[in-house]
Design a protein around this motif. Structure first.
Motif, PDB file in Angstrom:
ATOM      1  N   SER A 148     -11.904   3.424   0.733  1.00  0.00           N
ATOM      2  CA  SER A 148     -12.436   2.590   1.819  1.00  0.00           C
ATOM      3  C   SER A 148     -13.721   3.138   2.413  1.00  0.00           C
ATOM      4  O   SER A 148     -14.305   2.519   3.303  1.00  0.00           O
ATOM      5  CB  SER A 148     -11.375   2.442   2.921  1.00  0.00           C
ATOM      6  N   LYS A 150      -8.609  -5.948   2.596  1.00  0.00           N
ATOM      7  CA  LYS A 150      -7.781  -5.403   3.681  1.00  0.00           C
ATOM      8  C   LYS A 150      -8.447  -4.175   4.294  1.00  0.00           C
ATOM      9  O   LYS A 150      -8.296  -3.880   5.477  1.00  0.00           O
ATOM     10  CB  LYS A 150      -6.390  -5.038   3.139  1.00  0.00           C
ATOM     11  N   ALA A 151      -9.182  -3.465   3.468  1.00  0.00           N
ATOM     12  CA  ALA A 151      -9.860  -2.270   3.960  1.00  0.00           C
ATOM     13  C   ALA A 151     -11.142  -2.620   4.726  1.00  0.00           C
ATOM     14  O   ALA A 151     -11.839  -1.730   5.199  1.00  0.00           O
ATOM     15  CB  ALA A 151     -10.189  -1.343   2.792  1.00  0.00           C
ATOM     16  N   MET A 176       0.854  -1.195   0.000  1.00  0.00           N
ATOM     17  CA  MET A 176       0.000   0.000   0.000  1.00  0.00           C
ATOM     18  C   MET A 176       0.885   1.239   0.000  1.00  0.00           C
ATOM     19  O   MET A 176       1.993   1.235   0.483  1.00  0.00           O
ATOM     20  CB  MET A 176      -0.890   0.003   1.249  1.00  0.00           C
ATOM     21  N   GLY A 177       0.374   2.304  -0.537  1.00  0.00           N
ATOM     22  CA  GLY A 177       1.147   3.536  -0.592  1.00  0.00           C
ATOM     23  C   GLY A 177       0.281   4.737  -0.285  1.00  0.00           C
ATOM     24  O   GLY A 177      -0.764   4.614   0.346  1.00  0.00           O
ATOM     25  N   MET A 178       0.717   5.885  -0.758  1.00  0.00           N
ATOM     26  CA  MET A 178      -0.031   7.114  -0.515  1.00  0.00           C
ATOM     27  C   MET A 178      -1.113   7.343  -1.549  1.00  0.00           C
ATOM     28  O   MET A 178      -1.925   8.245  -1.401  1.00  0.00           O
ATOM     29  CB  MET A 178       0.924   8.302  -0.485  1.00  0.00           C
ATOM     30  N   CYS A 179      -1.069   6.591  -2.636  1.00  0.00           N
ATOM     31  CA  CYS A 179      -2.137   6.750  -3.620  1.00  0.00           C
ATOM     32  C   CYS A 179      -2.427   5.412  -4.286  1.00  0.00           C
ATOM     33  O   CYS A 179      -1.564   4.538  -4.357  1.00  0.00           O
ATOM     34  CB  CYS A 179      -1.793   7.815  -4.660  1.00  0.00           C
ATOM     35  N   VAL A 184      -5.944   8.284  -6.555  1.00  0.00           N
ATOM     36  CA  VAL A 184      -6.958   8.454  -5.506  1.00  0.00           C
ATOM     37  C   VAL A 184      -6.333   8.064  -4.175  1.00  0.00           C
ATOM     38  O   VAL A 184      -5.479   7.165  -4.113  1.00  0.00           O
ATOM     39  CB  VAL A 184      -8.172   7.541  -5.808  1.00  0.00           C
ATOM     40  N   SER A 185      -6.723   8.728  -3.116  1.00  0.00           N
ATOM     41  CA  SER A 185      -6.256   8.351  -1.790  1.00  0.00           C
ATOM     42  C   SER A 185      -6.866   7.005  -1.399  1.00  0.00           C
ATOM     43  O   SER A 185      -8.085   6.822  -1.522  1.00  0.00           O
ATOM     44  CB  SER A 185      -6.665   9.440  -0.802  1.00  0.00           C
ATOM     45  N   PRO A 186      -6.055   6.028  -0.965  1.00  0.00           N
ATOM     46  CA  PRO A 186      -6.622   4.723  -0.590  1.00  0.00           C
ATOM     47  C   PRO A 186      -7.706   4.843   0.477  1.00  0.00           C
ATOM     48  O   PRO A 186      -8.712   4.112   0.429  1.00  0.00           O
ATOM     49  CB  PRO A 186      -5.403   3.949  -0.061  1.00  0.00           C
ATOM     50  N   SER A 187      -7.553   5.771   1.405  1.00  0.00           N
ATOM     51  CA  SER A 187      -8.565   5.881   2.462  1.00  0.00           C
ATOM     52  C   SER A 187      -9.906   6.327   1.899  1.00  0.00           C
ATOM     53  O   SER A 187     -10.961   5.993   2.434  1.00  0.00           O
ATOM     54  CB  SER A 187      -8.099   6.850   3.556  1.00  0.00           C
ATOM     55  N   TRP A 216      -4.676  -0.644  -3.775  1.00  0.00           N
ATOM     56  CA  TRP A 216      -5.709  -0.661  -2.739  1.00  0.00           C
ATOM     57  C   TRP A 216      -6.319  -2.043  -2.699  1.00  0.00           C
ATOM     58  O   TRP A 216      -6.562  -2.660  -3.734  1.00  0.00           O
ATOM     59  CB  TRP A 216      -6.794   0.373  -3.041  1.00  0.00           C
TER      60      TRP A 216
END
Lengths: 67, 484
Positions: free
Chosen positions: A24, A54-55, A1-4, A18-21, A50
């Motif tokens: 989610s 896991k999310a 996982m990373g920052m995008c 896109v932001s992974p968060s 992403w």
């Protein structure tokens, strides 16, 4: 996982970041900067960076690459 | 005369007449025309202030509002903005920032009739963001963006904050605003926790000293309208807003003001957007506020601005941030000479020069700045190193550092900046590791002196005795031995 994460638009087939968060968030719709449509992550043919399970969002309905 | 963007343009025509370019042709800012023009000029190392006389708005019509770019893009323009001599070097400009910030200038309130920004007032459905010439700045941007100072007032103290936040245009009266956990976030959360709307206004064009003052980094207890006054060297004139009256005062001499509210309990999808570190900040949601626009006011003949450059680099606008680092480093070690913290190469890097008194001084100064903002890597040099010159920096790193002794890595205990693409896991925790590089010479043992021409020879030998000035004038300046 990373920052995008890299998300492919189901309409124009272009990739954007896109932001992974954000992915989610239940019921979130991503916005394609190229063709201006909104779509649910499940509609994307390809997401890199992403992992839906896991999310905590359960199994994916589409084939995804993950890092 | 009260300072405004118009008076700044007059000053530029007087002091730097070759650096103001009026573009008469129609341009479409939302289709990257303006970005491309700036990039073509960049490639020629030319950075004029650009005034686009006939920009299209988001409806595809020639806008009533003009567009200005590059207002404070270079050192000499920042000097005009701050009324500083062209001979002043960057380190001295940092000291000047600290001097001004130490003497805040309280604003004054004027009536609507005295406020140029009230010459045209659009309320409710007449207020339409699409009437403005708003830019798409970068490839893959989620939409057109305004990136100018947004002002808000602390719910408890009434103190004003002014800060920069990317703002994507979503509709005629709807924008999103990225507000990361700093002062504006705290102000908004106080309103949101009380179930109230947060009154806000965005100042889309003002004298560059106002824009520079809005980049101030200090305590939440400091009223940033007073700081803007200090940078302007005169009281900032304020006027009640249309949407909020006396609850939110706005700059009377601005070019364009967008007024509205951050709505509680609402977030929007925003981005991607080419951000200050020089990378596309990903599309986001959690810290993207719902900005409902309720009024737009502007001068007749107004000029709006954007402070973001194609690479996200805005070094001269960020002078107050650099000064904030200087203040912290000097609090720890008074012999700190200069700090470089502005420019693309120093977004997460901080370069400090000092006259070292003890071997622990570099560590103290580095620790002081690491606790602040989004510092990640700190490099400390002797006072002979010009921290604004990458060639000097790399020379010192090559010749004054034994890595195993002078580089310290701090594990990932610090909050990182969400816009740092090197961070490893955005969903887990946004924490960064840090690095301190002590590139100073040791005090306790001999160290080879820097080779140089003797000082007395430099003093004794006058160049024009040997090479006449007219010959000297014919020799072209060659910058190939330097970066930048």
């Amino acid at each position: 996982m990373g920052m995008c994460a890299e998300v492919r638009c189901p309409q124009c087939q272009q990739d954007f970041v896109v932001s992974p968060s954000m992915l989610s968030v239940v019921d979130i719709k991503a916005h394609c900067p190229f063709c201006d449509i909104y779509f649910a992550p499940d509609e994307s043919p390809r997401i890199v960076g992403w992992n839906r399970e896991k999310a905590g969002l359960g199994a994916a309905g589409v084939i995804r690459d993950s890092m | 005369m009260t300072k405004s963007l118009q008076t700044y343009i007059d000053d530029l025509y007087e002091l730097l007449p070759n650096e103001v370019v009026s573009v008469k042709s129609e341009v479409n800012p939302a289709n990257y025309d303006v970005t491309a023009i700036i990039k073509h000029l960049d490639a020629q190392k030319k950075f004029p202030v650009l005034i686009f006389e006939r920009p299209l708005n988001l409806k595809g019509e020639v806008s009533d509002v003009r567009l200005m770019m590059n207002a404070e893009i270079t050192q000499n323009k920042a000097q005009v903005a701050l009324e500083l001599p062209f001979s002043m070097d960057r380190a001295a400009m940092g000291d000047e920032c600290l001097r001004r910030e130490s003497k805040p200038v309280p604003p004054v309130v004027v009536s609507r009739d005295e406020a140029p920004v009230k010459q045209v007032v659009k309320l409710g459905e007449d207020a339409d963001l699409r009437d403005l010439p708003i830019m798409r700045h970068h490839y893959m941007d989620g939409g057109p963006y305004i990136v100018m100072a947004t002002v808000a007032r602390d719910r408890e103290t009434g103190i004003y904050n002014s800060s920069y936040h990317r703002m994507e245009i979503k509709g005629p009266r709807l924008a999103s605003a990225l507000v990361t956990p700093r002062h504006l976030w705290k102000i908004f959360k106080d309103y949101e926790d009380a179930g109230e709307e947060c009154p806000v206004a965005t100042v889309v064009g003002h004298h560059p000293a106002f824009n520079i003052g809005s980049a101030y980094r200090g305590s939440l207890n400091v009223d940033e309208y007073e700081i803007c006054g200090a940078y302007l060297k005169e009281p900032l004139r304020l006027v009640p807003s249309e949407a909020w009256g006396d609850r939110l005062l706005v700059p009377a001499d601005a070019e364009v003001i967008i007024e509205g509210a951050f709505l509680p309990g609402k977030r929007l999808v925003d981005g991607p957007f080419g951000e200050a570190p020089g990378y596309l900040g990903p599309q986001r949601y959690h810290d993207i506020l719902h900005y409902e626009v309720r009024a737009i006011t502007f001068r007749r003949g107004a000029i709006m601005q954007s402070i973001i450059t194609p690479e996200g680099d805005k070094p001269w606008l960020d002078l107050p941030r650099e000064a904030a680092y200087l203040r912290r480093a000097r609090e720890a070690v008074p012999t700190v000479k200069a700090v470089c913290k502005a420019g693309r190469h120093s977004h997460f890097n901080i370069f400090i020069s000092m006259k070292k008194g003890t071997e622990g001084d570099p560590g103290r100064a580095a620790a002081a700045v690491l606790s602040f903002d989004h510092a990640k890597n700190v490099f400390v040099f002797d006072e002979d190193i010009d921290v604004y010159n990458p060639s000097d920096i790399l020379w010192a790193l090559a010749t004054r550092v034994q890595p195993h002794r002078q580089i310290q890595i701090i594990k990932d205990i610090m909050k990182g900046n969400e816009l740092d693409p090197s961070l490893v896991d955005e969903e887990a925790e946004v924490r960064t590791s840090c690095m301190i590089v002590d590139a100073t010479r040791p005090l306790g043992r001999p160290f080879s002196p820097v080779s140089k021409c003797p000082d007395d020879a430099m003093e004794r030998v006058k160049l024009d005795t040997f090479i006449p000035q007219e010959v000297l004038d014919r020799i072209p300046m060659d910058r190939t031995s330097y970066w930048a």
